[in-house]
Structure formats: C-alpha cells, structure tokens
Motif scaffolding. Structure first.
Motif, PDB file in Angstrom:
ATOM      1  N   LEU A  59       6.452   3.831  -0.230  1.00 41.72           N
ATOM      2  CA  LEU A  59       6.177   4.627  -1.424  1.00 41.72           C
ATOM      3  C   LEU A  59       6.269   3.727  -2.644  1.00 41.72           C
ATOM      4  CD1 LEU A  59       8.188   7.946  -0.895  1.00 41.72           C
ATOM      5  CD2 LEU A  59       5.734   7.596  -0.656  1.00 41.72           C
ATOM      6  N   CYS A  60       5.294   3.858  -3.561  1.00 40.12           N
ATOM      7  CA  CYS A  60       5.347   3.089  -4.795  1.00 40.12           C
ATOM      8  C   CYS A  60       6.433   3.684  -5.697  1.00 40.12           C
ATOM      9  CB  CYS A  60       3.990   3.077  -5.490  1.00 40.12           C
ATOM     10  SG  CYS A  60       3.515   4.642  -6.237  1.00 40.12           S
ATOM     11  N   GLU A  61       6.731   2.977  -6.768  1.00 40.73           N
ATOM     12  CA  GLU A  61       7.804   3.394  -7.670  1.00 40.73           C
ATOM     13  C   GLU A  61       7.568   4.808  -8.208  1.00 40.73           C
ATOM     14  OE1 GLU A  61       8.397   0.430 -10.664  1.00 40.73           O
ATOM     15  OE2 GLU A  61      10.059   1.525 -11.582  1.00 40.73           O
ATOM     16  N   LYS A  62       6.304   5.078  -8.583  1.00 40.91           N
ATOM     17  CA  LYS A  62       5.945   6.369  -9.169  1.00 40.91           C
ATOM     18  C   LYS A  62       6.134   7.507  -8.154  1.00 40.91           C
ATOM     19  CE  LYS A  62       1.739   7.468  -9.969  1.00 40.91           C
ATOM     20  NZ  LYS A  62       0.662   7.896  -9.517  1.00 40.91           N
ATOM     21  N   CYS A  63       5.614   7.299  -6.947  1.00 41.60           N
ATOM     22  CA  CYS A  63       5.721   8.335  -5.903  1.00 41.60           C
ATOM     23  C   CYS A  63       7.173   8.528  -5.465  1.00 41.60           C
ATOM     24  CB  CYS A  63       4.849   7.972  -4.707  1.00 41.60           C
ATOM     25  SG  CYS A  63       3.089   8.084  -5.070  1.00 41.60           S
ATOM     26  N   LEU A  64       7.925   7.453  -5.471  1.00 46.13           N
ATOM     27  CA  LEU A  64       9.332   7.560  -5.093  1.00 46.13           C
ATOM     28  C   LEU A  64      10.082   8.421  -6.113  1.00 46.13           C
ATOM     29  CD1 LEU A  64      11.418   6.541  -3.022  1.00 46.13           C
ATOM     30  CD2 LEU A  64      11.890   4.643  -4.575  1.00 46.13           C
TER      31      LEU A  64
ATOM     32  N   VAL B 236       0.849  -1.184   0.000  1.00 42.78           N
ATOM     33  CA  VAL B 236       0.000   0.000   0.000  1.00 42.78           C
ATOM     34  C   VAL B 236       0.890   1.241   0.000  1.00 42.78           C
ATOM     35  CG1 VAL B 236      -1.884   1.222   1.166  1.00 42.78           C
ATOM     36  CG2 VAL B 236      -1.687  -1.260   1.389  1.00 42.78           C
ATOM     37  N   CYS B 237       0.698   2.104  -0.993  1.00 46.67           N
ATOM     38  CA  CYS B 237       1.489   3.336  -1.062  1.00 46.67           C
ATOM     39  C   CYS B 237       0.906   4.370  -0.104  1.00 46.67           C
ATOM     40  CB  CYS B 237       1.513   3.892  -2.484  1.00 46.67           C
ATOM     41  SG  CYS B 237       2.449   5.426  -2.600  1.00 46.67           S
ATOM     42  N   LYS B 238       1.750   4.898   0.774  1.00 49.00           N
ATOM     43  CA  LYS B 238       1.298   5.871   1.779  1.00 49.00           C
ATOM     44  C   LYS B 238       0.920   7.197   1.145  1.00 49.00           C
ATOM     45  CE  LYS B 238       4.983   5.567   4.455  1.00 49.00           C
ATOM     46  NZ  LYS B 238       5.881   5.817   5.614  1.00 49.00           N
ATOM     47  N   LYS B 239       1.452   7.457  -0.063  1.00 50.16           N
ATOM     48  CA  LYS B 239       1.212   8.748  -0.695  1.00 50.16           C
ATOM     49  C   LYS B 239      -0.025   8.735  -1.600  1.00 50.16           C
ATOM     50  CE  LYS B 239       3.826  12.503  -2.782  1.00 50.16           C
ATOM     51  NZ  LYS B 239       5.067  12.843  -3.494  1.00 50.16           N
ATOM     52  N   CYS B 240      -0.065   7.803  -2.564  1.00 44.96           N
ATOM     53  CA  CYS B 240      -1.179   7.825  -3.525  1.00 44.96           C
ATOM     54  C   CYS B 240      -2.241   6.763  -3.211  1.00 44.96           C
ATOM     55  CB  CYS B 240      -0.657   7.647  -4.943  1.00 44.96           C
ATOM     56  SG  CYS B 240      -0.034   5.999  -5.299  1.00 44.96           S
ATOM     57  N   GLY B 241      -1.980   5.891  -2.244  1.00 46.32           N
ATOM     58  CA  GLY B 241      -2.978   4.895  -1.861  1.00 46.32           C
ATOM     59  C   GLY B 241      -3.069   3.693  -2.786  1.00 46.32           C
TER      60      GLY B 241
HETATM   61 ZN   LIG Z   1       2.225   5.983  -4.799  1.00 53.91          ZN
END
Ligand SMILES: [Zn+2]
Ligand SMILES: [Zn+2]
Length: 136
Positions: free
Chosen positions: A124-129, A84-89
């Motif tokens: 963080l997912c790859e995109k958010c990172l 679960v990405c903490k930023k984009c969900g």
């Molecule tokens: Zn994300």
C-alpha cells in the motif's frame, strides 16, 4: 549512431517531453490523452509505437507490469526499483540502493549467464495506507 537513422518527429519529441515532465510512470493512454492536446490527429497506436521505439533505443524505460496492469513508461533509464500500490495502482520510484548481490546469488546455481534483473515491490502506498487507517 542509432539516433541518426531515426527520422525526426515533432510528435515523438512531444511524447518524450511529456514523459520528462512526469514522475508517475504514465501508461500509453495517459501519454496519448496529453499529447493529443498538442497534436489532435495523433492516434493511440502512433503514441504506442513511438513509446516502444523510444524504449528500444534506450531513451526511455518501458515497465512491463504483467498482471499488475498496462505497461508504464519512465523517462529515467538509470536502474532503479519501483513500488506498485495494490489499491490505487500507483507506480512509485523506490529510494534505495541497487540490489547488486541479487545477480550474483542468481548466478550461483544457474548455468547460463545473468545480465540483470527486474524487481517490483508491492503493498500500500502512503496515501492508501493513511486512508485504510481512517476506515478502521
Ligand atoms: Zn495507493
Ligand atoms: Zn521509475
């Protein structure tokens, strides 16, 4: 047979077909928004009831997200882990071996019986990172 007792439903079939086409673990809201295109009179409550029913009979998996947000639904019922990405969900499937030893460890000092476990990874997912890198 569980399935034979269930009345056939075009709406339920459409919900199942939609889930099958998605890998991003949609919420009931997302399923509703999409199935509504085909069945304009369907209600969110009906969608939610059908999703819960499908999960109860093991056709799909319901991911109880707790504090991380709304329940998510997964067409893949085989044991696998989620991120679960903490930023984009975003809820993503993890590519990893199953933690078969976890139940064994848990059982060591537990007097009852352990049948399984649920685990979520977060960060963080790859995109958010990548976006975070740009902001700095
Ligand atoms: Zn994300
Ligand atoms: Zn999944």
């Amino acid at each position: 047979m569980l399935g034979s007792k269930l009345k056939k439903s075009k709406q339920r079939d459409a919900i199942l077909e939609f889930l099958k086409s998605r890998k991003d673990h949609p919420t009931a809201d997302t399923v509703y928004e999409n199935v509504r295109k085909e069945f304009p009179n369907i209600s969110l409550g009906t969608v939610y009831r059908n999703l819960t029913l499908l999960a109860d009979i093991g056709k799909i998996q319901k991911l109880r997200m707790g504090a991380a947000g709304q329940d998510r639904f997964d067409y893949n019922t085989v044991l696998h882990y989620h991120f679960v990405c903490k930023k984009c969900g975003a809820v993503l499937d993890m590519e990893m071996d199953n933690l078969v030893n976890v139940d064994h460890f848990a059982n060591k000092k537990f007097k009852g019986r352990i049948d399984g476990h649920v685990a979520f990874f977060y960060g963080l997912c790859e995109k958010c990172l990548a976006e975070e890198g740009k902001e700095l």
